[in-house]
Motif scaffolding. Structure first.
Motif, PDB file in Angstrom:
ATOM      1  N   ASN A  10       0.818  -1.217   0.000  1.00 16.29           N
ATOM      2  CA  ASN A  10       0.000   0.000   0.000  1.00 16.29           C
ATOM      3  C   ASN A  10       0.850   1.264   0.000  1.00 16.29           C
ATOM      4  OD1 ASN A  10       0.940   0.099   2.564  1.00 16.29           O
ATOM      5  ND2 ASN A  10      -1.057   0.084   3.574  1.00 16.29           N
ATOM      6  N   ILE A  47      -4.491  -0.965  -7.853  1.00 16.83           N
ATOM      7  CA  ILE A  47      -3.962  -1.189  -6.511  1.00 16.83           C
ATOM      8  C   ILE A  47      -2.957  -0.108  -6.140  1.00 16.83           C
ATOM      9  CG2 ILE A  47      -2.497  -2.771  -5.172  1.00 16.83           C
ATOM     10  CD1 ILE A  47      -3.911  -5.043  -6.723  1.00 16.83           C
ATOM     11  N   THR A  74      -8.490  -8.746  -5.436  1.00 19.56           N
ATOM     12  CA  THR A  74      -7.281  -8.082  -4.958  1.00 19.56           C
ATOM     13  C   THR A  74      -7.513  -6.586  -4.759  1.00 19.56           C
ATOM     14  OG1 THR A  74      -6.033  -9.676  -6.280  1.00 19.56           O
ATOM     15  CG2 THR A  74      -4.813  -7.831  -5.358  1.00 19.56           C
ATOM     16  N   VAL A  75      -8.293  -5.982  -5.640  1.00 15.96           N
ATOM     17  CA  VAL A  75      -8.602  -4.555  -5.525  1.00 15.96           C
ATOM     18  C   VAL A  75      -9.462  -4.310  -4.285  1.00 15.96           C
ATOM     19  CG1 VAL A  75      -9.757  -2.597  -6.626  1.00 15.96           C
ATOM     20  CG2 VAL A  75      -8.374  -4.164  -7.998  1.00 15.96           C
ATOM     21  N   THR A  78      -7.343  -4.535  -1.193  1.00 16.65           N
ATOM     22  CA  THR A  78      -6.489  -3.363  -1.017  1.00 16.65           C
ATOM     23  C   THR A  78      -7.303  -2.178  -0.494  1.00 16.65           C
ATOM     24  OG1 THR A  78      -5.100  -4.106  -2.848  1.00 16.65           O
ATOM     25  CG2 THR A  78      -4.853  -1.819  -2.151  1.00 16.65           C
TER      26      THR A  78
END
Length: 281
Positions: A10, A47, A74-75, A78
Motif C-alpha cells: 500500500n 492497486i 485483490t482490488v 487493497t
C-alpha cells in the motif's frame, strides 16, 4: 488484517512515481483524474492508485468505499486495507463486516495436519483427499483449521512456515500431545508408543509410513551430504535434527512422502458472505 500478495504494497507509488501526487496534481487532475485513471487502469494500476485516495479527504474515503465493490478481489482487499488506516466513521462502518465475497470467489484455508494409524504405521493426514481414502481408516482424522486467507500465496507461506516450525521442534511436542487422547485400544494401538513419539520425534520417524523405494543414500549423494556407515534412516534424520538442519529434514519428510505438518485447502464460495481475516496459531 487482510492478506495481500507480497508484491502489492500500500506504499507503492502512483503510476510509477516515487510519491503520491499532491492534492491539486496536474498529473491526475485531483479526484476526477484519480477516478479516470482508476477506471482505465488494470488491476495492478488500480492497486497502486488506491492508497493515494486518502489524500482527498471525504471524497477519497467515498471513492475507497465504492472500490470495495470492485469485481477484482485483490482490488477489494487493497481498498479494505487502506480504509483500515482511515480514522473516520464512514470508513469504519464500511469495513465493519469485512470484505463481501461472491459465489465463485476462492479463498484458502490453512490447516495443521492430523495423524491416522493402522496396526503398523502412523500417517500424516496432510490433505482432505487422504481423509476420504479407505487406506486411512483407523480413526476419523480431523485436521485443525488455523485461518482463512484471500490469496493462495499467503496461505502457502503460512502453511510452510508452520511446517518448518513444527519440524524444528518448536511446536513438535504440542503437535503430538494433541493426538495422544485419540489413541484407541480397540485398534490395538500402544499408547506408550505414541508417548515415545511425542518425547522425541526424530528418532521415531521409522514409525511413520514412507516410500521405501526412495533411497536416503542416493538423496545424500545428490545433495553432497555425508552419511555415516551403517547409520539407520531414523538415526540419520535425528542427526539432522540435532544439527538444526531443519530445512533438510522438512525436505526429507516430503521426499519420503511422509507428508507435511500443515497444508492449504482451496474453498470455492457458494453464496454471498463476508470475509474477515482470522489466524489462530
Amino acid at each position: 488484517m487482510v492478506d495481500l500478495p507480497p508484491k502489492l504494497q500500500n506504499t507503492d507509488a502512483v503510476l510509477g512515481g516515487q510519491s503520491p501526487p499532491p492534492r491539486d496534481s496536474a498529473t491526475l487532475g485531483g479526484m476526477a483524474g484519480l477516478r479516470q485513471h482508476f477506471v482505465a487502469g488494470n488491476c495492478e494500476q488500480k492497486i497502486e492508485i488506491l492508497p493515494t485516495a486518502l489524500n482527498y479527504g471525504e471524497a477519497g474515503i467515498e471513492f475507497l468505499i465504492k472500490a470495495l465493490n470492485d469485481p477484482e478481489l485483490t482490488v477489494k482487499a487493497t481498498a479494505y486495507k487502506v480504509l483500515k488506516n482511515a480514522d473516520t466513521n464512514p470508513a469504519k462502518q464500511a469495513i465493519l463486516d469485512g470484505i463481501l465475497l461472491h459465489p465463485g470467489d476462492r479463498v484458502y484455508d490453512v490447516y495443521v495436519s492430523d495423524i491416522s494409524y493402522d496396526d503398523d504405521f502412523y500417517y500424516l493426514i496432510d490433505s482432505f483427499e487422504k481423509i476420504e481414502d479407505e487406506y486411512y481408516e483407523y480413526y476419523d482424522a480431523k485436521p485443525q483449521m488455523l485461518g482463512r486467507c484471500l490469496f493462495r500465496e499467503t496461505a502457502i507461506a503460512i502453511a510452510e512456515d508452520l511446517h518448518q516450525t513444527i519440524v524444528a521442534g518448536t511446536r513438535l511436542k504440542a503437535f503430538f500431545q494433541r493426538h495422544e487422547y485419540q489413541a484407541d485400544f480397540r485398534w490395538g494401538v500402544d499408547l506408550s508408543h505414541l508417548q515415545r513419539l511425542s518425547d522425541y520425534f526424530p528418532e521415531q520417524l521409522y514409525c511413520f509410513d514412507r516410500n521405501w523405494d526412495i533411497s536416503l543414500d542416493e538423496w545424500c549423494a545428490d545433495n553432497q551430504i555425508d552419511r555415516e556407515e551403517d547409520e539407520y534412516d531414523y538415526q540419520f534424520m535425528a542427526r539432522l535434527f540435532k544439527q538444526q538442519k531443519y530445512q533438510l529434514l522438512a525436505q526429507l519428510l516430503e521426499i519420503l512422502e511422509i507428508g507435511k505438518y500443515a497444508f492449504v485447502r482451496e474453498i470455492i464460495i457458494d453464496k454471498e458472505t463476508h470475509y474477515t481475516y482470522t489466524r489462530r496459531l
